[in-house]
Motif scaffolding. Structure first.
Motif, PDB file in Angstrom:
ATOM      1  N   TRP A  39      77.800 -11.033  38.566  1.00  0.00           N
ATOM      2  CA  TRP A  39      78.087 -11.408  37.189  1.00  0.00           C
ATOM      3  C   TRP A  39      79.542 -11.806  36.969  1.00  0.00           C
ATOM      4  O   TRP A  39      79.839 -12.613  36.097  1.00  0.00           O
ATOM      5  N   LEU A  70      79.422 -16.286  30.352  1.00  0.00           N
ATOM      6  CA  LEU A  70      78.187 -16.371  29.577  1.00  0.00           C
ATOM      7  C   LEU A  70      77.868 -17.824  29.264  1.00  0.00           C
ATOM      8  O   LEU A  70      76.715 -18.250  29.340  1.00  0.00           O
ATOM      9  N   VAL A 113      78.838  -8.485  25.829  1.00  0.00           N
ATOM     10  CA  VAL A 113      78.902  -9.745  26.573  1.00  0.00           C
ATOM     11  C   VAL A 113      78.440  -9.518  28.007  1.00  0.00           C
ATOM     12  O   VAL A 113      77.672 -10.311  28.559  1.00  0.00           O
ATOM     13  N   LEU A 157      74.708  -9.237  28.007  1.00  0.00           N
ATOM     14  CA  LEU A 157      74.090 -10.547  27.844  1.00  0.00           C
ATOM     15  C   LEU A 157      74.131 -11.333  29.146  1.00  0.00           C
ATOM     16  O   LEU A 157      73.150 -11.966  29.533  1.00  0.00           O
ATOM     17  N   ARG A 158      75.273 -11.279  29.837  1.00  0.00           N
ATOM     18  CA  ARG A 158      75.393 -11.984  31.113  1.00  0.00           C
ATOM     19  C   ARG A 158      74.377 -11.437  32.110  1.00  0.00           C
ATOM     20  O   ARG A 158      73.697 -12.206  32.795  1.00  0.00           O
TER      21      ARG A 158
END
Length: 73
Positions: free
Chosen positions: A48, A53, A4, A7-8
């Motif tokens: 981030w 997400l 995750v 992906l972020r």
């Protein structure tokens, strides 16, 4: 969890590149994305931890990108 975060990070990198390619100021990007200019600044700086997400995918779509999610076994 690591996936995750990766992906972020990927979405943030692509968003930052896209915003620069559009030539938008942070104020203009904020208006187009529906967020504040300081939030755009945090996005560009890669903060981030400030973005889920889900929010990043929403912002990418608002910016005119077409995010896709692919699941692999």
């Amino acid at each position: 969890e690591a996936k995750v975060l990766a992906l972020r990070a990927e979405v943030m990198i692509r968003m930052e590149r896209h915003l620069k390619a559009q030539g938008w100021t942070q104020a203009e990007a904020a208006r187009r994305l529906g967020i504040t200019q300081p939030r755009v600044s945090r996005l560009i700086k890669g903060k981030w931890q400030d973005f889920s997400l889900d929010m990043l995918l929403t912002l990418a779509a608002r910016a005119g990108l077409h995010p896709e999610l692919k699941l692999a076994a």
